[in-house]
Scaffold this motif. Sequence first.
Motif, PDB file in Angstrom:
ATOM      1  N   GLN A  13      41.931  37.163  36.630  1.00 42.72           N
ATOM      2  CA  GLN A  13      41.571  37.087  35.027  1.00 42.72           C
ATOM      3  C   GLN A  13      40.370  37.879  34.469  1.00 42.72           C
ATOM      4  O   GLN A  13      40.113  38.118  33.552  1.00 42.72           O
ATOM      5  N   TRP A  14      39.590  38.187  35.691  1.00 41.19           N
ATOM      6  CA  TRP A  14      38.437  39.171  35.522  1.00 41.19           C
ATOM      7  C   TRP A  14      38.780  40.370  35.135  1.00 41.19           C
ATOM      8  O   TRP A  14      39.568  41.257  35.511  1.00 41.19           O
ATOM      9  N   LYS A  15      37.942  40.788  33.884  1.00 37.92           N
ATOM     10  CA  LYS A  15      38.320  42.278  33.449  1.00 37.92           C
ATOM     11  C   LYS A  15      36.851  42.889  33.223  1.00 37.92           C
ATOM     12  O   LYS A  15      35.993  42.333  32.734  1.00 37.92           O
ATOM     13  N   ALA A  16      36.582  44.302  33.554  1.00 40.86           N
ATOM     14  CA  ALA A  16      35.354  44.673  33.370  1.00 40.86           C
ATOM     15  C   ALA A  16      35.749  45.467  31.922  1.00 40.86           C
ATOM     16  O   ALA A  16      36.471  45.617  31.548  1.00 40.86           O
ATOM     17  N   ASN A  17      34.221  45.501  31.482  1.00 39.86           N
ATOM     18  CA  ASN A  17      34.023  45.915  29.951  1.00 39.86           C
ATOM     19  C   ASN A  17      33.645  47.538  30.168  1.00 39.86           C
ATOM     20  O   ASN A  17      33.016  48.076  31.011  1.00 39.86           O
ATOM     21  N   ASN A  18      34.067  48.103  29.027  1.00 40.87           N
ATOM     22  CA  ASN A  18      33.655  49.434  28.885  1.00 40.87           C
ATOM     23  C   ASN A  18      32.264  49.766  28.617  1.00 40.87           C
ATOM     24  O   ASN A  18      31.698  48.810  27.924  1.00 40.87           O
ATOM     25  N   ALA A  19      31.527  50.815  29.270  1.00 37.50           N
ATOM     26  CA  ALA A  19      30.160  50.842  28.728  1.00 37.50           C
ATOM     27  C   ALA A  19      30.074  51.269  27.397  1.00 37.50           C
ATOM     28  O   ALA A  19      30.865  52.036  26.422  1.00 37.50           O
ATOM     29  N   ASP A  20      29.063  50.717  26.578  1.00 36.05           N
ATOM     30  CA  ASP A  20      28.496  51.118  25.203  1.00 36.05           C
ATOM     31  C   ASP A  20      28.169  52.370  25.439  1.00 36.05           C
ATOM     32  O   ASP A  20      26.980  52.843  26.089  1.00 36.05           O
ATOM     33  N   LEU A  21      28.765  53.488  24.579  1.00 36.33           N
ATOM     34  CA  LEU A  21      28.125  54.695  24.312  1.00 36.33           C
ATOM     35  C   LEU A  21      27.432  55.023  23.114  1.00 36.33           C
ATOM     36  O   LEU A  21      27.798  54.339  22.195  1.00 36.33           O
ATOM     37  N   VAL A  22      26.321  55.869  23.333  1.00 32.93           N
ATOM     38  CA  VAL A  22      25.297  56.229  22.207  1.00 32.93           C
ATOM     39  C   VAL A  22      25.442  57.749  22.157  1.00 32.93           C
ATOM     40  O   VAL A  22      25.432  58.320  22.954  1.00 32.93           O
ATOM     41  N   GLN A  23      25.100  57.972  20.767  1.00 27.90           N
ATOM     42  CA  GLN A  23      25.078  59.354  20.575  1.00 27.90           C
ATOM     43  C   GLN A  23      23.607  60.032  20.991  1.00 27.90           C
ATOM     44  O   GLN A  23      22.617  59.344  20.444  1.00 27.90           O
ATOM     45  N   VAL A  24      23.470  61.128  21.902  1.00 27.53           N
ATOM     46  CA  VAL A  24      22.194  61.582  22.311  1.00 27.53           C
ATOM     47  C   VAL A  24      22.190  62.866  21.936  1.00 27.53           C
ATOM     48  O   VAL A  24      23.190  63.707  22.186  1.00 27.53           O
ATOM     49  N   THR A  25      21.268  63.443  21.379  1.00 23.15           N
ATOM     50  CA  THR A  25      20.861  65.067  20.922  1.00 23.15           C
ATOM     51  C   THR A  25      19.717  65.548  21.917  1.00 23.15           C
ATOM     52  O   THR A  25      18.774  64.923  21.646  1.00 23.15           O
ATOM     53  N   VAL A  26      20.239  66.392  22.688  1.00 23.90           N
ATOM     54  CA  VAL A  26      19.112  67.110  23.507  1.00 23.90           C
ATOM     55  C   VAL A  26      19.346  68.584  23.529  1.00 23.90           C
ATOM     56  O   VAL A  26      20.436  69.206  23.671  1.00 23.90           O
TER      57      VAL A  26
END
Length: 56
Positions: A19-32
Amino acid sequence: MAVPKFKMSRARTHSRRSQWKANNADLVQVTVRGRTANVPRRLAKAYQRGLLQIED
């Protein structure tokens, strides 16, 4: 450390673990350097400091 009082059957253990499920990583916008990319939140500072490069 927790110690079980009763033996847990193999079927019960496997059904609990399935029943264990992994979560997707939270994505953030980065400007470099004028380039914008969505990166995982935990790596955002590394991209801003130049430790990691944005790949196209």
